[in-house]
Design a protein around this motif. Structure first.
Motif, PDB file in Angstrom:
ATOM      1  N   ARG A  18      -1.420   1.867   6.666  1.00 49.88           N
ATOM      2  CA  ARG A  18      -2.854   2.068   6.471  1.00 49.88           C
ATOM      3  C   ARG A  18      -3.104   2.786   5.151  1.00 49.88           C
ATOM      4  N   HIS A  19      -4.169   2.375   4.454  1.00 45.09           N
ATOM      5  CA  HIS A  19      -4.483   2.996   3.172  1.00 45.09           C
ATOM      6  C   HIS A  19      -5.879   2.564   2.748  1.00 45.09           C
ATOM      7  N   GLY A  20      -6.387   3.232   1.692  1.00 49.32           N
ATOM      8  CA  GLY A  20      -7.676   2.868   1.121  1.00 49.32           C
ATOM      9  C   GLY A  20      -8.685   3.992   1.194  1.00 49.32           C
ATOM     10  N   LEU A  21      -9.494   4.112   0.150  1.00 47.80           N
ATOM     11  CA  LEU A  21     -10.560   5.120   0.108  1.00 47.80           C
ATOM     12  C   LEU A  21     -11.912   4.471   0.369  1.00 47.80           C
ATOM     13  N   LEU A  22     -12.332   3.538  -0.489  1.00 49.68           N
ATOM     14  CA  LEU A  22     -13.598   2.845  -0.282  1.00 49.68           C
ATOM     15  C   LEU A  22     -13.440   1.708   0.726  1.00 49.68           C
ATOM     16  N   GLU A  23     -12.390   0.916   0.536  1.00 50.60           N
ATOM     17  CA  GLU A  23     -12.080  -0.185   1.448  1.00 50.60           C
ATOM     18  C   GLU A  23     -10.794   0.157   2.177  1.00 50.60           C
ATOM     19  N   THR A  24     -10.864   0.364   3.473  1.00 50.94           N
ATOM     20  CA  THR A  24      -9.681   0.751   4.245  1.00 50.94           C
ATOM     21  C   THR A  24      -8.958  -0.486   4.755  1.00 50.94           C
ATOM     22  N   ARG A  25      -7.638  -0.388   4.807  1.00 49.78           N
ATOM     23  CA  ARG A  25      -6.801  -1.496   5.242  1.00 49.78           C
ATOM     24  C   ARG A  25      -5.786  -0.996   6.262  1.00 49.78           C
ATOM     25  N   SER A  26      -5.539  -1.801   7.275  1.00 49.91           N
ATOM     26  CA  SER A  26      -4.536  -1.494   8.292  1.00 49.91           C
ATOM     27  C   SER A  26      -3.741  -2.756   8.562  1.00 49.91           C
ATOM     28  N   GLN A  27      -2.445  -2.680   8.349  1.00 50.18           N
ATOM     29  CA  GLN A  27      -1.585  -3.848   8.483  1.00 50.18           C
ATOM     30  C   GLN A  27      -0.429  -3.524   9.412  1.00 50.18           C
ATOM     31  N   VAL A  28      -0.072  -4.482  10.265  1.00 49.74           N
ATOM     32  CA  VAL A  28       1.065  -4.355  11.168  1.00 49.74           C
ATOM     33  C   VAL A  28       2.081  -5.428  10.782  1.00 49.74           C
ATOM     34  N   VAL A  29       3.291  -4.999  10.458  1.00 59.04           N
ATOM     35  CA  VAL A  29       4.339  -5.915   9.996  1.00 59.04           C
ATOM     36  C   VAL A  29       5.585  -5.671  10.829  1.00 59.04           C
ATOM     37  N   GLY A  30       6.175  -6.740  11.351  1.00 64.56           N
ATOM     38  CA  GLY A  30       7.427  -6.641  12.088  1.00 64.56           C
ATOM     39  C   GLY A  30       8.613  -6.871  11.177  1.00 64.56           C
ATOM     40  N   PRO A  31       9.748  -6.231  11.436  1.00 70.40           N
ATOM     41  CA  PRO A  31      10.930  -6.438  10.586  1.00 70.40           C
ATOM     42  C   PRO A  31      11.339  -7.900  10.467  1.00 70.40           C
ATOM     43  N   ARG A  32      11.124  -8.689  11.518  1.00 71.72           N
ATOM     44  CA  ARG A  32      11.521 -10.102  11.448  1.00 71.72           C
ATOM     45  C   ARG A  32      10.612 -10.933  10.557  1.00 71.72           C
ATOM     46  N   ARG A  33       9.451 -10.394  10.181  1.00 69.49           N
ATOM     47  CA  ARG A  33       8.527 -11.140   9.336  1.00 69.49           C
ATOM     48  C   ARG A  33       8.756 -10.877   7.854  1.00 69.49           C
ATOM     49  N   ILE A  34       9.591  -9.902   7.518  1.00 67.83           N
ATOM     50  CA  ILE A  34       9.809  -9.529   6.119  1.00 67.83           C
ATOM     51  C   ILE A  34      10.784 -10.512   5.486  1.00 67.83           C
ATOM     52  N   GLN A  35      10.358 -11.155   4.399  1.00 68.78           N
ATOM     53  CA  GLN A  35      11.196 -12.132   3.714  1.00 68.78           C
ATOM     54  C   GLN A  35      12.151 -11.472   2.721  1.00 68.78           C
ATOM     55  N   SER A  36      11.684 -10.454   2.022  1.00 65.15           N
ATOM     56  CA  SER A  36      12.528  -9.727   1.081  1.00 65.15           C
ATOM     57  C   SER A  36      11.909  -8.370   0.809  1.00 65.15           C
TER      58      SER A  36
END
Length: 490
Positions: free
Chosen positions: A300-318
């Motif tokens: 999660r990050h952002g000051l004006l526009e906030t973002r929240s992302q969920v990523v699984g280890p199996r989805r990481i390509q590199s």
């Protein structure tokens, strides 16, 4: 070396007439329980645990999507509107534009919505031309919840779906109440895990994701905002900006022929130079990493526009670790993730300047050693078994020869390159799509070759100027390990 395509596990319902469904219960928008399954199981139909009945987007969604166009229209009318029309007529024109936007919004909202049938997310939209876009959940890599500046006061959020093979966000859902967006993300990620569906007539499985109102785990790490500010201004263009400002001031004071247009052009160039670091500072503000269900990472990050992302280890390509030249004095680095389908395109189709691929926007080596294993388990960036290129490679890379290195670790392939800006690229074996060995004319004379490891949605990892025999040996070994890693994941 591409894995064969597999047919979908759950076909779409047949055309047989289903039994009558129970009457719809009132489902107020904005509540997480609006995502409860609403279709009864019947012959040829998906199990209720795999279905989300059709839901509508928030009524303000078309308004927020059209706010940019509406602003441009108002500015165009305002340029000479008051002078030519007078205050009364000008106010009527603005009211007429507002009424048209509200009318369009009401019609667009009436025909927009989403539903999940089997393992396919269907998004309905359009006013004059109706469109239905289907997103296979098997290809879902990550889901990001974004709250733009205009949507935050209304408590709305946009759901951006990163899908393997897509060049941009696939059919973003904009906008939903924040609680509903979080609940829908959890449910879509659960459906994308390929959990087998029980036979018809049996009880649905217990949910694999916790309830939406369950307390979240505390953040594992927070990036210091002061480090974010300093790091983004430690770039050569920004460091030379004061000299450009002094040049403009000097021309204004001592050169009478320095016209207004020249000043405006230089001021625009200076603003463009510092604009990108400022946007990154706003994007990486309050950057924090936490745990999500099923061993996923929540970023999660952002000051004006906030973002929240969920990523699984199996989805990481590199994974890429970068040491910029001006950061080395402070011992800083940054870590980025490549996720197939990840994009920075917003709901309006315009390219966004926000960067969404960061695992760590700025950190020390010790911090990276603690956080990187959360994304790629078992990886220690300081103890990788990398071997340098042979001495004869100095004829092809006289300055980079001491930097170039590569190696096969227990779980991944790793390469190091870059003279001024050094980069370490790590590719898990299970994510390898193909392996190539190439030889240039000068490489053939020196008995060298380059190994390229291709992954989905990212630049290939390259081990350049390796001995020819080693290159072919590594290529065979990478192929075997990639096949074994994918088989172990099934």
């Amino acid at each position: 070396m591409t894995a064969p395509a597999t047919p979908p596990e759950h076909p779409l319902p047949t055309t047989t007439t289903p039994p009558p469904s129970p009457p719809e219960q009132p489902n107020p928008a904005g509540r997480p329980d609006a995502l409860a399954p609403q279709l009864a199981a019947g012959p040829g139909q998906p199990h209720p645990a795999q279905v989300i009945a059709r839901q509508r987007l928030h009524p303000l969604s078309p308004v927020l999507k059209s706010v940019r166009t509406l602003t441009l229209v108002i500015v165009a009318v305002s340029w000479r509107g008051v002078q030519n029309l007078g205050p009364d007529k000008y106010a009527l024109v603005l009211l007429g534009l507002l009424a048209l936007v509200l009318l369009y919004s009401a019609v667009a909202w009436r025909f927009s919505g989403y539903e999940v049938i089997g393992r396919e997310l269907r998004i309905h939209e359009g006013v004059l031309f109706r469109r239905t876009r289907a997103v296979p959940l098997e290809r879902l890599q990550a889901i990001e919840v974004v709250q733009p500046v205009l949507a935050r006061p209304a408590g709305l959020a946009e759901l951006k779906l990163d899908v393997a093979g897509a060049g941009k966000a696939e059919a973003p859902l904009a906008f939903l109440p924040l609680a509903e967006a979080d609940a829908l993300r959890a449910r879509l990620l659960a459906l994308a895990t390929r959990t087998p569906v029980p036979p018809v007539g049996t009880a649905p499985p217990e949910p694999t994701t916790p309830a939406v109102d369950q307390p979240e785990e505390p953040d594992l790490y927070r990036v210091d905002n002061n480090d974010v500010v300093v790091s983004q201004f430690l770039t050569p263009p920004v460091m030379f900006t004061p000299l450009a400002v002094l040049y403009i001031v000097g021309q204004l004071l001592f050169n009478s022929d320095f016209g207004v247009f020249a000043v405006a052009s230089m001021v625009t160039a200076v603003a463009g130079t510092i604009g990108a670091p400022v946007m990154r500072i706003l994007n990486f503000w309050n950057f924090r990493i936490g745990r999500a269900p099923a061993e996923r990472l929540r970023i999660r990050h952002g000051l004006l526009e906030t973002r929240s992302q969920v990523v699984g280890p199996r989805r990481i390509q590199s994974l890429t670790v970068t040491w910029p030249l001006l950061w080395r004095g402070k011992g800083w680095l940054r870590v980025t993730l490549a996720v197939a389908g990840q994009s920075s395109v917003g709901a309006d189709g315009q390219q966004s300047r926000a960067e969404t691929d960061r695992l760590l926007p700025v950190a020390t080596v010790d911090t990276a050693r603690a956080i990187v294993p959360l994304a790629l388990p078992g990886l220690d960036i300081s103890t990788l078994p990398l071997s340098p290129v042979p001495h004869r490679a100095r004829w092809l890379a006289p300055l980079r020869r001491r930097v170039l290195a590569a190696g096969l670790t227990e779980h991944a392939f790793a390469t190091v390159d870059g003279l001024l800006t050094r980069q370490l690229t790590v590719v898990p074996y299970a994510r390898i799509q193909s392996v190539r060995v190439t030889e240039g004319p000068w490489q053939r004379r020196l008995g060298l070759a380059t190994i390229y490891v291709d992954v989905a949605g990212s630049t290939p990892a390259a081990a350049v100027h390796r001995p020819l025999a080693e290159a072919f040996t590594w290529a065979d070994e990478l192929t075997k390990r990639a096949r074994a890693a994918r088989a172990a994941m099934v």
